[in-house]
Structure formats: structure tokens, C-alpha cells
Design a protein around this motif. Sequence first.
Motif, PDB file in Angstrom:
ATOM      1  N   ASP A 193       1.127  -1.282   0.058  1.00  0.00           N
ATOM      2  CA  ASP A 193       0.109  -0.006  -0.015  1.00  0.00           C
ATOM      3  C   ASP A 193       0.769   1.367   0.060  1.00  0.00           C
ATOM      4  O   ASP A 193       1.559   1.344   0.934  1.00  0.00           O
ATOM      5  N   THR A 250      -2.626   3.464  -3.624  1.00  0.00           N
ATOM      6  CA  THR A 250      -3.059   2.305  -4.230  1.00  0.00           C
ATOM      7  C   THR A 250      -2.559   1.085  -3.506  1.00  0.00           C
ATOM      8  O   THR A 250      -1.657   1.274  -2.706  1.00  0.00           O
ATOM      9  N   THR A 251      -3.223  -0.135  -3.412  1.00  0.00           N
ATOM     10  CA  THR A 251      -2.885  -1.131  -2.736  1.00  0.00           C
ATOM     11  C   THR A 251      -3.177  -2.548  -3.598  1.00  0.00           C
ATOM     12  O   THR A 251      -3.970  -2.820  -4.406  1.00  0.00           O
ATOM     13  N   GLN A 256     -14.434  -5.382  -3.824  1.00  0.00           N
ATOM     14  CA  GLN A 256     -13.842  -4.256  -4.446  1.00  0.00           C
ATOM     15  C   GLN A 256     -14.414  -3.928  -5.856  1.00  0.00           C
ATOM     16  O   GLN A 256     -14.908  -2.823  -5.990  1.00  0.00           O
ATOM     17  N   GLY A 292     -13.383   3.312   2.264  1.00  0.00           N
ATOM     18  CA  GLY A 292     -12.541   4.375   1.624  1.00  0.00           C
ATOM     19  C   GLY A 292     -12.600   5.615   2.112  1.00  0.00           C
ATOM     20  O   GLY A 292     -13.301   6.042   3.105  1.00  0.00           O
ATOM     21  N   SER A 338     -10.975   6.604  -2.273  1.00  0.00           N
ATOM     22  CA  SER A 338     -10.643   5.110  -2.492  1.00  0.00           C
ATOM     23  C   SER A 338     -11.495   3.983  -2.195  1.00  0.00           C
ATOM     24  O   SER A 338     -12.558   4.355  -1.590  1.00  0.00           O
ATOM     25  N   GLU A 358     -11.289   0.409  -1.053  1.00  0.00           N
ATOM     26  CA  GLU A 358     -10.014  -0.502  -0.368  1.00  0.00           C
ATOM     27  C   GLU A 358     -10.555  -1.530   0.209  1.00  0.00           C
ATOM     28  O   GLU A 358     -10.149  -1.541   1.832  1.00  0.00           O
ATOM     29  N   ARG A 407      -5.733  -6.726   0.973  1.00  0.00           N
ATOM     30  CA  ARG A 407      -6.345  -5.641   0.538  1.00  0.00           C
ATOM     31  C   ARG A 407      -5.994  -5.137  -0.882  1.00  0.00           C
ATOM     32  O   ARG A 407      -4.998  -5.288  -1.314  1.00  0.00           O
ATOM     33  N   GLU A 424      -6.829  -1.752  -3.589  1.00  0.00           N
ATOM     34  CA  GLU A 424      -7.337  -0.500  -3.208  1.00  0.00           C
ATOM     35  C   GLU A 424      -7.027   0.124  -4.691  1.00  0.00           C
ATOM     36  O   GLU A 424      -6.070   0.173  -5.398  1.00  0.00           O
TER      37      GLU A 424
END
Length: 369
Positions: free
Chosen positions: A227, A239-240, A263, A301, A329, A331, A343, A345
Motif C-alpha cells: 500500500d 493504491t494497494t 472491491q 474508503g 478510494s 479498499e 487488501r 485499493e
Amino acid sequence: MTFTAKDFTRRMERALAQAADAGLTGVLVTPGPDLVYFLGYQPTAITERITMLVLDADHDPHLIVPVLERPDAEAAPGAAAVTITDWADGSDPYAATARLLDPQGRYALSDSAWAMHLLGLQDALRETRYTSITGSLPMLRAVKDAAEVDRLAAAGAAADAAYEQIVTVRFAGRTEREVGTDLARLLREHGHSQVDFTVVGSGPNGANPHHEMGDRVIQDGDMVVLDFGGLKDGYGSDTTRTVHVGEPSSSEREVFELVRLAQQTAFEAVQPGVACQDIDRAARQVITDGGYGEQFIHRTGHGIGLTTHEPPYMVEGEQLPLVPGMCFSIEPGIYLRGRFGVRIEDIVTVTENAGRRLNDTSHELRIVA
């Protein structure tokens, strides 16, 4: 693209309209992301000397600054949109600021304002009242214009490019810190001026959503949460992606696929008029139905813009409707203490009828060495 005085003027006019709708006299803006948003100005050093932008419907915008900082303020991109008033050491800055305020006004004040400045204004004007910008004007910076979305998209693309490179390095036998250092370097190489965080959570450390990175040596068979984000041209990336060192087990794949589905489901729920909490509900329902509801331990998010975390928040109880131009986001995650975490994201912007991802790297489970 450089923001112009006209851009900053439009932002101030929009803020005053929102303040009027909320029954407020105006908006008081102190150094931090709010002042950057309205003027493109960040004092060299944020000190005990008060700097404040006063937006009040009864007069033109005024920026009050310490006299020693006036040259920097005059050079700010939005300086042409305001009248600058200075004050000198040894004088009363609150008396100088009070002259610009309605003695019985009610103002929204930047969340980052120093308490000493608020107390000073209250002493100078006993009948004024103050409320936080986030609490009273939650949409103030939440809806981005096209130029802001473009900057967020460019930041997202830079983060994507960093990810595509980091998955080519060796993970096994190296520490989380070593991988995280590589990741931060790649973000800078792709144009980030500031790296805010690099989470590298391997194996059981991945079950801590904010683990960042440590000295644990990554092992073959580890799930690894990556992440990362920061600022590029003043706007944020975040971002992840979750990768696996070597082949994952069937149970690891099952958890990963559940997060991936959550997601995607939340993303498909994005459209104007939908409440922020409904994005959280969409993701959470998938994970709960899969039997891991208690292991999804954070909101789905947060907004992003001049900072990597800002309103709006995709969380139960947040009933603000999504509006075109909002960026946030999505996530969801599952965290199995002592084992691993997953996770995924992306940053998403709301369009006229749906959502648009500002990250486009694959959501598939990437196998790394």
C-alpha cells in the motif's frame, strides 16, 4: 497545468455560496491544504504568527500575513485574487484580523487552525462563533474540477508504473524495509515529490492494515500487502495490491478472491446520488456473506486530493450523496491475525453516470519471486 487566479476566485466564490447555504457568514482559512486549495500558497514555515485568508460575503477576499512573509504571499499563484494585509511583530495580529470580520459573524474555520489563533480571535470578538470546515462544509474540497481529476489520474498512473516495476524485484530473502525503500524510490522516479507511506506487510504483518514496513525477512509462501502513495504535482496517489511469494494455498486464493469481488462490487455501486455509506455496504456485504465480516476492520474508503486522506469517507453513517467529480478510494480488506492480510485499493472518480478508476493495474493475484 498551472491553476490561475480565475481558478482560485471560482473556488472562493463556491466556498462562500456553500457557507451561505449552511447559514454561515464566511470561511476562515489557515495554512495547510485549505490555503493551498484557495491560493496555491503554503508559507515557508507554519509558525505562531497568524496567516489567515478571510472569505466574507460583505467584502473582497483578504489574506492577512506577517509582514516578513508578505513577499512570498504576493508571489503565490492566487495572490491576484485577494487583498493582502500585513501585520508586524509587536502589534496585535488578532485586532488586525478582527477588523476584517463581522463582530457577530459565524465562520467555518480550517481544521488545521492553531487553537491559539482561534482563542485570540474569540478574545478580540466575543460575539463571533466558529465551526470546523469539515463539519460544516464537507463538500468544500470534495468535488474536483477537471484539472484536479487530471492531476489525480497522473498521480495514479505514476503509482501504477511504480507497482509494475516493484513486482519484478526479488521479495524472498529481503526485508520489508528493503522492498519499501525500492518502492519509495520508484514513486519518486515516476514524478512523486513526496512519498507519504509505503506499507509492506508480509505474512502475519499483513494482518495489520497500517504496518508500513519493518525488518521482517520476507519468506517464500508469504502473502504481501503493498500500500503506497504520496503527492505528484500537488495531488495524491494511494493504491494497494496484494502479491504472493510463490504459489498460494487454496485458502489464500479464496480470501484473495473474496476481497477482489468486494472491491469490484463496491466499484460497480458508484454513481451520482448514491450515499457514501452504500459503497461501504456493498463491499462489506460481500465479505460478510463470505464469512469474514469481523475481519474487515476499517472503512471502505476515503477522499483524496491535496492530501491522501480527506472527506468524503465511504463508511457507515456517511449519508452524503456521491457527486460527479468526487474522488475517493475503494479498499476493502480481510485481516487474519497471525496469518496474513489481503487488501485491494483503487482511486475512483464519480462521472455523470458511474465510476471511473484512476488506477488500472490488474487485480489478479500477482506471483512474485
